[in-house]
Write a protein that holds these residues in place. Structure first.
Motif, PDB file in Angstrom:
ATOM      1  N   ALA A   1       0.849  -1.413   0.365  1.00  0.00           N
ATOM      2  CA  ALA A   1       0.241   0.239   0.093  1.00  0.00           C
ATOM      3  C   ALA A   1       0.627   1.197   0.382  1.00  0.00           C
ATOM      4  CB  ALA A   1      -0.951   0.126   1.359  1.00  0.00           C
ATOM      5  N   VAL A   2       1.621   1.523  -0.875  1.00  0.00           N
ATOM      6  CA  VAL A   2       2.751   2.361  -0.909  1.00  0.00           C
ATOM      7  C   VAL A   2       2.865   2.566  -2.711  1.00  0.00           C
ATOM      8  CG1 VAL A   2       5.690   3.081  -1.037  1.00  0.00           C
ATOM      9  CG2 VAL A   2       4.038   1.664   0.730  1.00  0.00           C
ATOM     10  N   SER A   3       2.246   3.977  -1.995  1.00  0.00           N
ATOM     11  CA  SER A   3       1.906   4.610  -3.707  1.00  0.00           C
ATOM     12  C   SER A   3       3.606   5.192  -4.748  1.00  0.00           C
ATOM     13  CB  SER A   3       1.624   5.916  -3.720  1.00  0.00           C
ATOM     14  OG  SER A   3       2.319   6.856  -2.879  1.00  0.00           O
ATOM     15  N   ARG A   4       3.780   5.735  -5.616  1.00  0.00           N
ATOM     16  CA  ARG A   4       4.633   5.720  -6.381  1.00  0.00           C
ATOM     17  C   ARG A   4       5.316   7.189  -5.709  1.00  0.00           C
ATOM     18  NH1 ARG A   4       4.883   3.885 -13.176  1.00  0.00           N
ATOM     19  NH2 ARG A   4       4.233   1.902 -12.672  1.00  0.00           N
ATOM     20  N   LEU A   5       4.728   7.604  -5.269  1.00  0.00           N
ATOM     21  CA  LEU A   5       4.927   9.038  -5.352  1.00  0.00           C
ATOM     22  C   LEU A   5       5.575   9.643  -3.684  1.00  0.00           C
ATOM     23  CD1 LEU A   5       2.354  11.330  -6.867  1.00  0.00           C
ATOM     24  CD2 LEU A   5       4.663  10.622  -7.726  1.00  0.00           C
ATOM     25  N   ARG A   6       4.559   8.509  -3.152  1.00  0.00           N
ATOM     26  CA  ARG A   6       5.141   9.174  -1.482  1.00  0.00           C
ATOM     27  C   ARG A   6       6.491   7.513  -1.858  1.00  0.00           C
ATOM     28  NH1 ARG A   6       1.981   5.054   2.039  1.00  0.00           N
ATOM     29  NH2 ARG A   6       3.393   5.928   3.395  1.00  0.00           N
ATOM     30  N   TRP A   7       6.837   6.545  -2.592  1.00  0.00           N
ATOM     31  CA  TRP A   7       8.051   5.893  -2.416  1.00  0.00           C
ATOM     32  C   TRP A   7       9.331   6.825  -2.748  1.00  0.00           C
ATOM     33  CZ3 TRP A   7      10.721   4.797  -7.068  1.00  0.00           C
ATOM     34  CH2 TRP A   7      11.481   3.306  -7.269  1.00  0.00           C
ATOM     35  N   ALA A   8       8.826   7.344  -3.844  1.00  0.00           N
ATOM     36  CA  ALA A   8      10.251   8.373  -4.714  1.00  0.00           C
ATOM     37  C   ALA A   8      10.025   9.505  -3.587  1.00  0.00           C
ATOM     38  CB  ALA A   8       9.532   9.239  -6.225  1.00  0.00           C
ATOM     39  N   ALA A   9       9.081  10.648  -3.117  1.00  0.00           N
ATOM     40  CA  ALA A   9       8.956  11.393  -2.075  1.00  0.00           C
ATOM     41  C   ALA A   9       9.964  10.784  -0.512  1.00  0.00           C
ATOM     42  CB  ALA A   9       7.498  11.884  -2.144  1.00  0.00           C
ATOM     43  N   GLY A  10      10.319   9.621  -0.332  1.00  0.00           N
ATOM     44  CA  GLY A  10      10.965   9.677   0.745  1.00  0.00           C
ATOM     45  C   GLY A  10      12.520   9.530   0.085  1.00  0.00           C
ATOM     46  N   HIS A  11      13.236   9.491  -0.401  1.00  0.00           N
ATOM     47  CA  HIS A  11      14.361   9.861  -0.928  1.00  0.00           C
ATOM     48  C   HIS A  11      14.843  10.639  -1.387  1.00  0.00           C
ATOM     49  CE1 HIS A  11      15.552   5.046  -1.031  1.00  0.00           C
ATOM     50  NE2 HIS A  11      14.321   4.938  -1.649  1.00  0.00           N
TER      51      HIS A  11
ATOM     52  N   LEU B   1      16.905  16.201   0.407  1.00  0.00           N
ATOM     53  CA  LEU B   1      17.026  17.772   0.672  1.00  0.00           C
ATOM     54  C   LEU B   1      17.675  18.645   2.028  1.00  0.00           C
ATOM     55  CD1 LEU B   1      13.849  18.299  -1.549  1.00  0.00           C
ATOM     56  CD2 LEU B   1      15.837  18.544  -2.244  1.00  0.00           C
ATOM     57  N   ALA B   2      17.062  16.912   2.835  1.00  0.00           N
ATOM     58  CA  ALA B   2      17.046  17.470   4.286  1.00  0.00           C
ATOM     59  C   ALA B   2      18.716  16.983   4.176  1.00  0.00           C
ATOM     60  CB  ALA B   2      16.168  16.654   5.368  1.00  0.00           C
TER      61      ALA B   2
ATOM     62  N   VAL C   1      22.022  19.301   6.082  1.00  0.00           N
ATOM     63  CA  VAL C   1      23.005  18.574   7.560  1.00  0.00           C
ATOM     64  C   VAL C   1      23.677  19.418   6.885  1.00  0.00           C
ATOM     65  CG1 VAL C   1      22.927  17.075   8.317  1.00  0.00           C
ATOM     66  CG2 VAL C   1      20.977  17.221   7.664  1.00  0.00           C
ATOM     67  N   LEU C   2      25.102  18.358   5.825  1.00  0.00           N
ATOM     68  CA  LEU C   2      25.683  18.826   5.248  1.00  0.00           C
ATOM     69  C   LEU C   2      26.594  19.726   4.965  1.00  0.00           C
ATOM     70  CD1 LEU C   2      26.334  16.340   2.081  1.00  0.00           C
ATOM     71  CD2 LEU C   2      26.626  15.851   4.137  1.00  0.00           C
TER      72      LEU C   2
ATOM     73  N   ALA D   1      25.507  30.899   7.915  1.00  0.00           N
ATOM     74  CA  ALA D   1      24.533  32.018   7.276  1.00  0.00           C
ATOM     75  C   ALA D   1      25.623  31.784   5.406  1.00  0.00           C
ATOM     76  CB  ALA D   1      24.059  33.417   7.502  1.00  0.00           C
ATOM     77  N   ALA D   2      26.631  31.916   5.390  1.00  0.00           N
ATOM     78  CA  ALA D   2      26.635  31.611   4.009  1.00  0.00           C
ATOM     79  C   ALA D   2      27.157  30.324   3.294  1.00  0.00           C
ATOM     80  CB  ALA D   2      28.035  31.981   4.057  1.00  0.00           C
ATOM     81  N   ALA D   3      26.792  29.544   4.545  1.00  0.00           N
ATOM     82  CA  ALA D   3      27.377  28.061   3.875  1.00  0.00           C
ATOM     83  C   ALA D   3      25.610  27.562   3.241  1.00  0.00           C
ATOM     84  CB  ALA D   3      27.515  27.041   4.403  1.00  0.00           C
ATOM     85  N   LEU D   4      24.597  28.272   4.702  1.00  0.00           N
ATOM     86  CA  LEU D   4      23.183  27.471   4.036  1.00  0.00           C
ATOM     87  C   LEU D   4      22.330  28.706   2.875  1.00  0.00           C
ATOM     88  CD1 LEU D   4      21.779  27.448   7.728  1.00  0.00           C
ATOM     89  CD2 LEU D   4      22.845  25.776   6.122  1.00  0.00           C
ATOM     90  N   ALA D   5      23.073  29.344   2.760  1.00  0.00           N
ATOM     91  CA  ALA D   5      22.769  29.601   1.720  1.00  0.00           C
ATOM     92  C   ALA D   5      22.759  29.985  -0.023  1.00  0.00           C
ATOM     93  CB  ALA D   5      23.276  31.369   1.455  1.00  0.00           C
ATOM     94  N   GLN D   6      23.339  28.503   0.212  1.00  0.00           N
ATOM     95  CA  GLN D   6      23.460  27.460  -1.381  1.00  0.00           C
ATOM     96  C   GLN D   6      23.587  26.206  -0.679  1.00  0.00           C
ATOM     97  OE1 GLN D   6      26.534  28.077  -2.639  1.00  0.00           O
ATOM     98  NE2 GLN D   6      26.771  30.116  -1.396  1.00  0.00           N
ATOM     99  N   VAL D   7      22.258  25.925  -0.742  1.00  0.00           N
ATOM    100  CA  VAL D   7      20.833  25.222  -0.297  1.00  0.00           C
ATOM    101  C   VAL D   7      19.926  25.465  -1.940  1.00  0.00           C
ATOM    102  CG1 VAL D   7      18.770  24.178   1.168  1.00  0.00           C
ATOM    103  CG2 VAL D   7      21.251  24.734   2.402  1.00  0.00           C
ATOM    104  N   PRO D   8      18.955  26.130  -1.807  1.00  0.00           N
ATOM    105  CA  PRO D   8      18.414  26.132  -2.787  1.00  0.00           C
ATOM    106  C   PRO D   8      19.342  26.131  -4.045  1.00  0.00           C
ATOM    107  CG  PRO D   8      18.170  28.474  -1.436  1.00  0.00           C
ATOM    108  CD  PRO D   8      19.450  27.734  -1.019  1.00  0.00           C
ATOM    109  N   ALA D   9      20.276  26.664  -4.277  1.00  0.00           N
ATOM    110  CA  ALA D   9      21.452  25.786  -5.886  1.00  0.00           C
ATOM    111  C   ALA D   9      21.345  24.330  -5.949  1.00  0.00           C
ATOM    112  CB  ALA D   9      23.038  26.562  -5.722  1.00  0.00           C
TER     113      ALA D   9
END
Length: 552
Positions: free
Chosen positions: A404-414, A419-420, A424-425, A453-461
């Motif tokens: 009972a796992v949809s493709r979207l839920r499966w891919a969204a987990g990875h 992204l998280a 962390v890195l 703050a400068a390091a975390l500013a790289q996250v969107p890219a």
């Protein structure tokens, strides 16, 4: 009788062990017919473009001599770029590209070697091939030959491009061989790593960790060398422990040391022999470090696709986090030395400020370091997203999706882990960089906050490149490997583009080119909002494609 216990007399002749190598090599080249030329052209043309740009930027001997003296006098920049062995045009090209080109060639080669060895076994394809007339050592031989052809292409394009631009042929050939030879050495290391683990991802991670250690040894050795010795002395012992350092110490265009290429060839031969010895002593699909069996009852965290994705990727994330923290600490410790370039070193100041911004030189150096952390984090993010493809091709996705796992839920987990994990890195790297720099200048609180703050500013890219990966994975899964070439191109633009004075439209092809240079630069919300919107759009398209196509 298995290969692990068979006596030497009972083992098949070497010729039989190599049976089918030609067919496997043709198969490997057929599968990588787009990826290998893309890598070779990217590396070869980048080196040639560096020569043309330096010819325009430093058109007199006095300018080149001033640049070389400035670089060799500062430990921070020696750690970043390495020493300048000669102030000729060719010497500057070798200074800028020997280490950087060697690292890119190593990344290319380890990906090729693992793709055609451990990944084939992990997916079960190698077992099918081995049922035919295929010798035990044929898969490894074909993989190493494919990597050798790619590295030979890089070496040939590098040498031909530099020689065609008017640089000495001997130096051009030495630089090409140094870059290509380093790549082949890491292909042999990847062949060893593939024998110890049942996971292609872990094999890539182990070889990548070895490459990171080699770069760190080279940086520490060049930073610790005295200001008078980098251009003429023997170099630090730490540098000689690093294959990346060997590539630099070939000294292309500075009285070439061909004996260093013999050292590189000997190390490659030893690593290759070790890979052959190991592959002859295990069964197909097995490894010397088999995966440990899990507990009899699964924890509640594995009750959903996100928990499973976390379980699969947590070890890799932990290794990347440690590496980022160590790299941040090393570069934060040498950042204070960047202020020594102010006054009399206009050429060097200009280079650092192109990389990091136009405010204080220290801020520019820190901005270039946080930018580098962001670009390296993109490699993790893309790899974490492409784990979805590995689960597909390995046949592990279908049992999950049968429930009972949809493709979207499966891919969204990875995707959530990717992204998280990026945040962390960059948090780990930014904290270590800020703490080390703050401690060196006596302002831990102020330095840490600004750099973090400068390091975390790289996250969107980084998220944008991860979104490109999921988009390609959803729409063109067969071209997933090409995402690595795209990511490498973005890294090359970010690392070399400002120094080579590429036009702004070229720099804007990379998402990192749209971010402000922090700390010290002006901050506006527009680039962050645009990159976030682009990330959301690409992820939406990719997930929609994944939902509609066949799995596997």
């Amino acid at each position: 009788m298995s290969a692990l216990t068979a006596p030497a007399a009972a083992r098949p002749h070497v010729g039989r062990q190599l049976a089918g190598t030609g067919a496997l090599l043709r198969l490997a080249l057929r599968r990588d017919r787009l990826l290998l030329p893309a890598w070779a052209l990217l590396l070869g043309l980048t080196v040639s473009a560096t020569g043309s740009s330096f010819a325009a930027l430093y058109d007199t001997a006095a300018k080149r001599a001033q640049l070389a003296a400035s670089m060799n006098a500062n430990g921070s920049l020696r750690a970043l770029y390495g020493p300048v062995f000669d102030d000729s045009l060719g010497g500057l090209v070798a200074w800028r590209m020997a280490g950087f080109g060697a690292v890119l060639a190593a990344v290319m080669s380890l990906l090729i070697a693992v793709r055609h060895t451990r990944e084939e076994e992990e997916t079960g394809r190698q077992e099918l091939l081995s049922a035919a007339m295929v010798g035990r050592r044929a898969p490894l031989t074909a993989a190493l030959l494919a990597a050798a052809l790619a590295d030979a292409g890089v070496a040939a394009l590098t040498a031909a491009g530099l020689a065609a631009s008017g640089l000495p042929v001997a130096g051009s050939l030495a630089l090409g061989l140094a870059i290509g030879g380093t790549g082949l050495f890491f292909a042999a290391l990847a062949a060893i790593a593939a024998q110890f683990t049942e996971s292609a991802r872990l094999a890539r991670g182990l070889t990548g960790a070895a490459l990171g250690a080699a770069f760190a040894l080279r940086a520490a050795g060049d930073a610790s060398a005295g200001s008078g010795s980098p251009g003429s002395g023997a170099g630090s012992p730490l540098t000689w422990l690093s294959p990346v350092g060997w590539a630099q110490h070939v000294r292309a265009f500075a009285g070439e040391r061909w004996s260093v290429l013999l050292l590189l060839a000997a190390a490659t031969a030893l690593a290759t022999a070790a890979g052959y010895a190991l592959t002859a002593r295990r069964d197909v699909g097995m490894s010397f470090l088999p995966a440990r069996p899990g507990p009899a009852r699964a924890p509640r965290s594995l009750g959903g696709p996100t928990g499973l994705a976390w379980r699969l990727q947590r070890t890799a994330l932990a290794g990347w986090t440690v590496g980022f923290a160590l790299a941040g600490a090393v570069f934060g410790g040498v950042a204070k030395g960047a202020v020594g370039l102010v006054g009399g070193n206009a050429q060097t100041r200009e280079i650092v400020q192109r990389l990091g911004g136009e405010r204080s030189l220290t801020d520019a150096f820190l901005a270039s370091m946080t930018g580098m952390l962001g670009m390296v984090a993109a490699l993790y993010a893309v790899g974490a997203v492409l784990r979805i493809r590995a689960e597909e091709t390995g046949g592990r996705a279908e049992p999950v999706l049968a429930g009972a796992v949809s493709r979207l839920r499966w891919a969204a987990g990875h995707l959530a882990v990717a992204l998280a994990g990026t945040a962390v890195l960059l948090t780990a790297g930014g904290l270590a960089l800020g703490l080390a720099y703050g401690a060196s200048v006596g302002d831990v609180a102020g330095g840490t906050g600004r750099v973090l703050a400068a390091a975390l500013a790289q996250v969107p890219a980084v998220w944008t490149l991860a979104a490109v990966a999921i988009c390609v994975l959803g729409l063109l899964p067969a071209a997933s490997a090409a995402v690595w070439a795209l990511t490498g191109g973005c890294l090359a633009l970010g690392w070399l583009g400002p120094v080579l004075r590429l036009p702004q439209w070229a720099l804007d092809l990379s998402p990192f080119g749209h971010l402000p240079k922090l700390p010290g630069g002006a901050v506006t919300a527009a680039p962050f909002l645009w990159l976030t919107a682009l990330t959301v759009a690409l992820i939406s398209v990719g997930l929609a494609g994944l939902r509609r196509r066949d799995i596997g």
